[in-house]
Each structure stands twice: as structure tokens, then as C-alpha cells.
Design a protein around this motif. Structure first.
Motif, PDB file in Angstrom:
ATOM      1  N   SER A   1       0.940  -1.423  -0.066  1.00  0.00           N
ATOM      2  CA  SER A   1       0.006  -0.047   0.112  1.00  0.00           C
ATOM      3  C   SER A   1       0.786   1.319   0.278  1.00  0.00           C
ATOM      4  O   SER A   1       1.806   1.361   0.822  1.00  0.00           O
ATOM      5  CB  SER A   1      -0.790   0.029   1.286  1.00  0.00           C
ATOM      6  OG  SER A   1      -1.308   1.195   1.732  1.00  0.00           O
ATOM      7  N   PRO A   2       0.618   2.067  -1.004  1.00  0.00           N
ATOM      8  CA  PRO A   2       1.069   3.448  -0.825  1.00  0.00           C
ATOM      9  C   PRO A   2       1.140   4.163   0.465  1.00  0.00           C
ATOM     10  O   PRO A   2       2.329   4.805   1.185  1.00  0.00           O
ATOM     11  CB  PRO A   2       0.631   4.436  -1.831  1.00  0.00           C
ATOM     12  CG  PRO A   2       0.114   3.582  -2.777  1.00  0.00           C
ATOM     13  CD  PRO A   2      -0.232   2.149  -1.969  1.00  0.00           C
ATOM     14  N   LYS A   3       0.049   4.110   1.248  1.00  0.00           N
ATOM     15  CA  LYS A   3       0.126   4.724   2.554  1.00  0.00           C
ATOM     16  C   LYS A   3       0.878   3.932   3.550  1.00  0.00           C
ATOM     17  O   LYS A   3       1.611   4.422   4.359  1.00  0.00           O
ATOM     18  CB  LYS A   3      -1.300   4.490   3.138  1.00  0.00           C
ATOM     19  CG  LYS A   3      -1.759   5.250   4.309  1.00  0.00           C
ATOM     20  CD  LYS A   3      -1.591   6.860   4.342  1.00  0.00           C
ATOM     21  CE  LYS A   3      -2.410   7.479   5.441  1.00  0.00           C
ATOM     22  NZ  LYS A   3      -2.414   6.657   6.773  1.00  0.00           N
ATOM     23  N   ALA A   4       0.881   2.417   3.541  1.00  0.00           N
ATOM     24  CA  ALA A   4       1.894   1.783   4.350  1.00  0.00           C
ATOM     25  C   ALA A   4       3.130   2.340   4.156  1.00  0.00           C
ATOM     26  O   ALA A   4       3.921   2.323   4.953  1.00  0.00           O
ATOM     27  CB  ALA A   4       1.261   0.393   4.162  1.00  0.00           C
ATOM     28  N   THR A   5       3.561   2.307   2.838  1.00  0.00           N
ATOM     29  CA  THR A   5       4.951   2.478   2.576  1.00  0.00           C
ATOM     30  C   THR A   5       5.463   3.980   3.278  1.00  0.00           C
ATOM     31  O   THR A   5       6.622   3.918   3.820  1.00  0.00           O
ATOM     32  CB  THR A   5       5.041   2.690   0.907  1.00  0.00           C
ATOM     33  OG1 THR A   5       4.620   1.226   0.409  1.00  0.00           O
ATOM     34  CG2 THR A   5       6.553   2.724   0.602  1.00  0.00           C
ATOM     35  N   ILE A   6       4.540   4.830   3.171  1.00  0.00           N
ATOM     36  CA  ILE A   6       4.972   6.115   3.764  1.00  0.00           C
ATOM     37  C   ILE A   6       5.002   6.071   5.237  1.00  0.00           C
ATOM     38  O   ILE A   6       5.967   6.725   5.913  1.00  0.00           O
ATOM     39  CB  ILE A   6       3.978   7.180   3.107  1.00  0.00           C
ATOM     40  CG1 ILE A   6       4.289   7.330   1.735  1.00  0.00           C
ATOM     41  CG2 ILE A   6       4.095   8.534   4.013  1.00  0.00           C
ATOM     42  CD1 ILE A   6       3.310   8.422   1.174  1.00  0.00           C
ATOM     43  N   GLU A   7       3.795   5.558   5.834  1.00  0.00           N
ATOM     44  CA  GLU A   7       3.555   5.384   7.133  1.00  0.00           C
ATOM     45  C   GLU A   7       4.673   4.801   7.976  1.00  0.00           C
ATOM     46  O   GLU A   7       5.372   5.059   9.040  1.00  0.00           O
ATOM     47  CB  GLU A   7       2.478   4.897   7.785  1.00  0.00           C
ATOM     48  CG  GLU A   7       1.037   5.755   7.171  1.00  0.00           C
ATOM     49  CD  GLU A   7       1.058   7.310   7.956  1.00  0.00           C
ATOM     50  OE1 GLU A   7       1.457   7.117   9.133  1.00  0.00           O
ATOM     51  OE2 GLU A   7       0.583   7.907   7.392  1.00  0.00           O
ATOM     52  N   CYS A   8       5.288   3.602   7.408  1.00  0.00           N
ATOM     53  CA  CYS A   8       6.291   2.931   7.833  1.00  0.00           C
ATOM     54  C   CYS A   8       7.723   3.587   7.965  1.00  0.00           C
ATOM     55  O   CYS A   8       8.402   3.392   8.628  1.00  0.00           O
ATOM     56  CB  CYS A   8       6.403   1.481   7.191  1.00  0.00           C
ATOM     57  SG  CYS A   8       4.997   0.571   7.829  1.00  0.00           S
ATOM     58  N   VAL A   9       7.823   4.462   6.941  1.00  0.00           N
ATOM     59  CA  VAL A   9       9.157   5.252   7.252  1.00  0.00           C
ATOM     60  C   VAL A   9       8.879   5.933   8.371  1.00  0.00           C
ATOM     61  O   VAL A   9      10.147   6.247   8.952  1.00  0.00           O
ATOM     62  CB  VAL A   9       9.104   6.334   5.857  1.00  0.00           C
ATOM     63  CG1 VAL A   9      10.502   7.329   6.165  1.00  0.00           C
ATOM     64  CG2 VAL A   9       9.212   5.531   4.600  1.00  0.00           C
ATOM     65  N   ARG A  10       7.842   6.711   8.651  1.00  0.00           N
ATOM     66  CA  ARG A  10       7.985   7.324   9.881  1.00  0.00           C
ATOM     67  C   ARG A  10       8.197   6.684  11.334  1.00  0.00           C
ATOM     68  O   ARG A  10       8.902   6.762  12.122  1.00  0.00           O
ATOM     69  CB  ARG A  10       6.529   8.115   9.914  1.00  0.00           C
ATOM     70  CG  ARG A  10       6.417   9.138   9.186  1.00  0.00           C
ATOM     71  CD  ARG A  10       7.545  10.444   9.168  1.00  0.00           C
ATOM     72  NE  ARG A  10       7.359  11.671   8.357  1.00  0.00           N
ATOM     73  CZ  ARG A  10       8.255  12.485   8.076  1.00  0.00           C
ATOM     74  NH1 ARG A  10       9.451  12.270   8.476  1.00  0.00           N
ATOM     75  NH2 ARG A  10       7.957  13.454   7.104  1.00  0.00           N
ATOM     76  N   SER A  11       7.470   5.157  11.033  1.00  0.00           N
ATOM     77  CA  SER A  11       7.591   4.504  12.238  1.00  0.00           C
ATOM     78  C   SER A  11       9.151   3.781  12.504  1.00  0.00           C
ATOM     79  O   SER A  11       9.546   3.884  13.466  1.00  0.00           O
ATOM     80  CB  SER A  11       6.621   3.217  12.039  1.00  0.00           C
ATOM     81  OG  SER A  11       5.509   3.499  12.154  1.00  0.00           O
ATOM     82  N   PHE A  12       9.703   3.456  11.470  1.00  0.00           N
ATOM     83  CA  PHE A  12      11.055   2.902  11.601  1.00  0.00           C
ATOM     84  C   PHE A  12      12.146   3.903  11.835  1.00  0.00           C
ATOM     85  O   PHE A  12      13.134   3.665  12.502  1.00  0.00           O
ATOM     86  CB  PHE A  12      11.376   1.990  10.491  1.00  0.00           C
ATOM     87  CG  PHE A  12      11.834   2.369   9.334  1.00  0.00           C
ATOM     88  CD1 PHE A  12      12.898   3.279   9.014  1.00  0.00           C
ATOM     89  CD2 PHE A  12      11.182   2.061   8.241  1.00  0.00           C
ATOM     90  CE1 PHE A  12      13.279   3.772   7.528  1.00  0.00           C
ATOM     91  CE2 PHE A  12      11.253   2.506   6.774  1.00  0.00           C
ATOM     92  CZ  PHE A  12      12.512   3.277   6.741  1.00  0.00           C
ATOM     93  N   SER A  13      11.758   5.144  11.446  1.00  0.00           N
ATOM     94  CA  SER A  13      12.902   6.049  11.624  1.00  0.00           C
ATOM     95  C   SER A  13      12.637   6.921  13.044  1.00  0.00           C
ATOM     96  O   SER A  13      13.371   7.264  13.621  1.00  0.00           O
ATOM     97  CB  SER A  13      12.791   7.062  10.498  1.00  0.00           C
ATOM     98  OG  SER A  13      11.529   7.851  10.358  1.00  0.00           O
ATOM     99  N   GLU A  14      11.554   7.122  13.491  1.00  0.00           N
ATOM    100  CA  GLU A  14      11.226   7.935  14.692  1.00  0.00           C
ATOM    101  C   GLU A  14      11.193   7.069  15.848  1.00  0.00           C
ATOM    102  O   GLU A  14      11.128   7.585  17.194  1.00  0.00           O
ATOM    103  CB  GLU A  14      10.053   8.648  14.500  1.00  0.00           C
ATOM    104  CG  GLU A  14      10.153   9.484  13.255  1.00  0.00           C
ATOM    105  CD  GLU A  14       8.504  10.475  13.246  1.00  0.00           C
ATOM    106  OE1 GLU A  14       7.597  10.176  13.837  1.00  0.00           O
ATOM    107  OE2 GLU A  14       8.942  11.386  11.955  1.00  0.00           O
ATOM    108  N   THR A  15      10.715   5.590  15.936  1.00  0.00           N
ATOM    109  CA  THR A  15      10.605   4.753  17.126  1.00  0.00           C
ATOM    110  C   THR A  15      11.871   4.760  17.775  1.00  0.00           C
ATOM    111  O   THR A  15      12.829   4.218  17.156  1.00  0.00           O
ATOM    112  CB  THR A  15       9.842   3.538  16.672  1.00  0.00           C
ATOM    113  OG1 THR A  15       8.744   3.952  15.839  1.00  0.00           O
ATOM    114  CG2 THR A  15       9.383   2.981  17.969  1.00  0.00           C
TER     115      THR A  15
END
Length: 298
Positions: A197-211
Motif C-alpha cells: 500500500s502506498p499509505k503503508a509505505t509512507i507511514e512505515c518510514v515514519r515508524s522505523f525512523s522515529e521509534t
């Protein structure tokens, strides 16, 4: 096709995780493979084919938003992703498993082990993992600038296929001098990434970079192995693998000399053998850890 139900999305639709379960029915050990961003469980094709020959049952699943799993609009934070992993382990009633997380998947292991107290887990392996924390901050001065991840997201929004093409070359360490994978392989892995999913692709960038997983890692008490390539341009060893090893009590580490991020393919034989040795060594009731320490070349 095999699915595990992992709850509902905000709009009430079911979230189902696709999985593959390969290996001998009487396998002595079970490994759960957690894929990296932006791929799917198919990235573990070689490991899924070879590990069963070592009497190891292999379970691999697609993260929500990726591969054949449901693609809800939300739920890409690590608490939810760790709960998805728990749904898989509970749904298949897996016991004494070895969790193997590649890149983003290492974050799922860290959060699962703290959030769910390591239930059903015998040992863990972090491969090129994003742990302990990627983003630069006041408490993590050696991290990566936020602008790098902002540019990734902008590239995905502008032309996802073109972004993934360039990202894949860095992922596997392809340049004018080195070409460790074929053009056909690059195209295949780009295809897997485009299924997300394009949305998942974007949201996971935030998750793996910020967590921030620093506290999560300190809760791990089972045998742990950290594997990382010292030529990794996606998740640099110095801020990730090296510090993950330092953060987990009694963790073992092996560094693959010259290996890029995508070492699951470029160093597939060695990685599979190292995984098999670690899993088998910890299959005994004593939980003896596997003494693989130092550097190695293919």
C-alpha cells in the motif's frame, strides 16, 4: 491461501495477515521470519527453502499493508505491529520460536519482547535492524537527520516506482564498480515493493525512523544474535547493529565484511548457515547461546 486474523481496522474491516508455513511437520525448531521495508515475506525465499533442510520449520508473514496481507489505512505504529506478531504466534499456537527480524522487522522484535514480555519466544535474531533508534535527536546525536526521511517520503509521493528503483540499487550495494545482484533480481524486488500500500509505505518510514527502541532492547533476556553488513548504506552498522549488540545483555554479533543492506540475497548461503547454527544451538532446553562473534566475509 493462509491468513491469521489480527483484529479490525478503524472502519470495522478485518485485518488479516498472510503467512507461509514451510518445513517438516515434526521439526525440532521453529523460526518466524519478519520482513523488511518495503518488501514482503518473499524476500526470505532462499532461507524458507533451505532452513527446512536443517529440520527447522519456517513461518513467514506479510506485515499489514504489504504483500498479500490486508492494507488498512492505519495501524503502522510499532505497538500495533507488535500486536500483529502476537496474533500470528497465538493464532498458530507457536511455542519456543526464534524470531528473525530484518531491518524494520527488528523493531517488531524489540517492541514485541517488551510489550508482550517475550511470550512464546526462545531466541531472537536482528539482521540489518533499525534498532536501537535511527533518527538524530538531542539524546541521539549520531542519528540520521530528519530531512533524509522527509526526502524519502517526498520521493515516494512523487514517483513511487522511480524512488524504489533507486532505493533498490542502494539496498543491494549496486554501483558502477559493484553489481552483486542481477538486473532481474532488482526488478523482482521492486515488484514486491510495489505490491505494498502506498499509505503503508509512507507511514512505515515514519515508524522505523522515529521509534526509539532503546528501552525495549534492555528487556530482552533470551539468547540474541545480531547480524549486520559493514557496507550497509541504508541502516549504517555504527548506529544500529553495533549499538543493538551493546544494548542487549549477552548478545552475540557477526559482521559481514563488505555486505550491503540486502545481505539476505547477496550473502544468502552464509546467512542461512549462520541462522541454522544459531537456531539449532538454542533448540536445547538449556538455551545455550551460539558463540558466533566477530567479522566474516562471504
Amino acid at each position: 491461501m493462509s491468513y491469521i486474523h489480527a483484529g479490525q481496522s478503524a472502519n470495522g474491516q478485518p485485518v488479516n495477515l498472510y503467512y507461509q508455513d514451510w518445513g517438516p511437520g515434526n521439526a525440532h525448531s521453529t523460526v518466524v521470519l519478519i520482513h523488511g521495508w518495503p518488501l514482503s515475506h518473499e524476500m526470505f525465499e532462499y532461507q524458507m527453502t533451505e532452513l527446512p533442510k536443517h529440520d527447522i520449520r519456517c513461518v513467514a508473514y506479510d506485515r499489514r499493508g504489504f504483500g498479500k496481507s490486508s492494507k488498512p489505512w492505519e495501524g503502522y505504529d510499532y505497538d500495533t505491529l507488535a500486536d500483529d506478531l502476537k496474533a500470528l504466534l497465538d493464532g498458530l499456537d507457536l511455542q519456543d520460536v526464534t524470531l528473525v527480524g530484518f531491518s524494520m522487522g527488528g523493531g517488531e522484535i524489540a517492541r514485541y519482547m517488551s510489550r508482550h514480555r517475550g511470550a512464546r519466544v526462545r531466541s531472537v535474531v536482528f539482521i540489518g535492524a533499525v534498532t536501537p533508534v535511527m533518527l538524530k535527536s538531542d539524546s541521539h546525536a549520531d542519528g540520521i537527520e530528519r530531512g533524509v526521511f522527509d526526502e524519502m517520503i517526498e520521493g515516494i509521493k512523487k514517483d513511487r516506482a522511480d524512488f524504489l528503483h533507486g532505493f533498490g540499487r542502494n539496498f543491494f550495494g549496486v554501483n558502477f564498480i559493484s553489481h552483486p545482484v542481477s538486473d532481474s533480481a532488482l526488478q523482482y524486488y521492486q515488484m514486491l515493493a510495489m505490491l505494498a500500500s502506498p499509505k503503508a509505505t509512507i507511514e512505515c518510514v515514519r515508524s522505523f525512523s522515529e521509534t526509539d527502541f532503546r528501552q525495549d532492547l534492555t528487556t530482552i533476556s533470551v539468547p540474541a544474535l545480531v547480524i549486520h553488513g559493514d557496507a550497509d548504506q541504508i541502516v549504517p552498522f555504527e548506529i544500529s547493529g553495533q549499538r543493538t549488540h551493546q544494548a542487549i545483555p549477552n548478545a552475540q554479533i557477526v559482521v559481514y565484511e563488505g555486505a550491503p543492506h540486502g545481505l539476505f540475497f547477496t550473502h544468502k548461503e552464509k546467512l542461512t548457515n549462520d541462522l541454522a547454527a544459531f537456531i539449532q544451538a538454542n533448540a536445547t532446553a538449556s538455551g545455550q547461546s551460539y558463540g558466533i562473534v566477530g567479522r566474516s566475509s562471504q
